[in-house]
Enzyme design. Structure first.
Site, short mmCIF file in Angstrom:
data_model
loop_
_atom_site.label_atom_id
_atom_site.label_comp_id
_atom_site.label_asym_id
_atom_site.label_seq_id
_atom_site.Cartn_x
_atom_site.Cartn_y
_atom_site.Cartn_z
CG HIS A 90 37.04 71.70 91.46
ND1 HIS A 90 35.71 71.50 91.17
CD2 HIS A 90 37.49 70.54 92.00
CE1 HIS A 90 35.37 70.27 91.51
NE2 HIS A 90 36.42 69.67 92.01
CB CYS A 91 38.43 73.17 97.09
SG CYS A 91 39.36 72.65 98.55
N PRO A 92 39.84 70.21 95.76
CG PRO A 92 42.05 69.46 95.67
CD PRO A 92 41.20 70.67 95.40
CG ASN A 97 34.44 65.58 95.10
OD1 ASN A 97 34.96 65.87 94.03
ND2 ASN A 97 33.51 64.63 95.20
#
Length: 334
Positions: A159-161, A164
């Site tokens: 999950h890449c911030p 998002n």
């Protein structure tokens, strides 16, 4: 009933606030992109560069990189995550039995009977079917539960911030293209601003725009260094058909991107025949085609061309597996 209603009402604003906060990294990146566009196009090309020919060349090449980078970035952000289909969800009766089982062996038997017709080849360390207690379904191969998204995601990488979104089966190609075009964008900006950066330090660059050019060069170089490591790492993962997130046996996983000890590169996925870190490695060419598709003209475009359905993956045939298969054939012939 009144306290519960108050509790649900209090969750609403908190949930909205949490969702808004998750967009902060994306907004930060977009602010940097918008400022870089202004600094390069307006301050450098229009106000600073003297040659008309040089201006045209700079602007044309710049916009090619800019459009491809932005296109890939938007695709990575807004592409829907790969969701597990209902066929993997246990019926109410089976779920009730699973919940009231007295021991783990009975639970494994229920899951094994349910998943026998599913195309799964991965399992837990104990050899049982991979089951998500939060989503209440059997997990497809390479699927994992993301606590940020709140559900299981097909071929979840991480999950890449900064986007998002989960990087997974549906947008992994877009993510790699985003890294690649962002890297080219930064390299191009840093190379074309280098001579003006040198002129600034020599005192030969006048006007307030020189500070934009100065910071543009520094920002481009710093982002290029960061992006290069990420981009080439993911190119390596594509070449060996692995994901950042390891094939773990736990039912609910959320791993920070740089927690490398939990990756497929360091922890082998588990098959019914045992752990095999190269279990999905079909060779560099097939691995690349699996992600980017079979049409070379579309490889560099942020359009979906990834092969498969995100549920099942071709498994590498090991020498020992082939030997066992040949022995079975010989035994049947005898």
């Amino acid at each position: 009933m009144a306290p519960e209603a108050g509790k649900d009402a209090s969750r609403g604003p908190c949930q909205l606030c949490f969702r808004a906060i998750k967009w902060v990294p994306v907004l930060f990146i977009m602010c940097i992109v918008i400022w870089s566009y202004y600094a390069y196009v307006i301050q450098l090309c229009i106000y600073t560069v003297d040659s008309a020919t040089e201006k045209i060349i700079y602007l044309v090449v710049y916009h090619c990189f800019f459009v491809m980078f932005l296109w890939a970035y938007i695709q990575t952000i807004f592409t829907q995550i790969g969701r597990v289909p209902l066929s993997y969800k246990l019926p109410e009766g089976e779920l009730e039995r699973l919940t009231h089982c007295d021991n783990e062996e009975m639970q494994n038997n229920i899951l094994e009977r349910f998943s026998k017709d599913l195309p799964n080849v991965n399992c837990t360390i104990g050899g049982a079917a991979r089951y998500c207690e939060k989503c209440r379904h059997v997990k497809p191969d390479r699927a994992h539960h993301c606590s940020v998204c709140g559900e299981c995601v097909l071929k979840m990488d991480h999950h890449c911030p900064w986007v998002n979104n989960c990087v997974c089966y549906t947008n992994y190609k877009f993510f790699i293209l985003f890294l690649g075009y962002a890297l080219l964008y930064c390299i191009y900006v840093s190379m074309t601003t280098l001579q003006y950066f040198i002129a600034f330090w020599k005192g030969n660059l006048d006007g307030m725009g020189r500070f934009h050019i100065l910071f543009l060069f520094f920002v481009a170089v710093m982002f290029a260094i960061s992006l290069a490591s990420l981009f080439f790492y993911h190119i390596y993962l594509v070449s060996v058909n692995r994901t950042t997130l390891g094939e773990l046996s736990s039912s609910a996983i959320y791993v920070v991107y740089f927690n490398a000890k939990l990756t497929e590169a360091f922890r082998a996925p588990i098959f019914f025949t045992g752990p095999d870190k190269n279990g999905f490695n079909l060779g560099r060419k097939k691995n690349f085609i699996e992600v980017f598709g079979e049409k070379p003209r579309l490889w560099l475009l942020p359009v979906f061309t990834t092969l498969g359905d995100g549920l099942s993956y071709e498994k590498r045939v090991r020498d020992e597996d082939m030997e066992g298969l040949l022995n079975e054939v010989r035994f049947e012939d005898e």
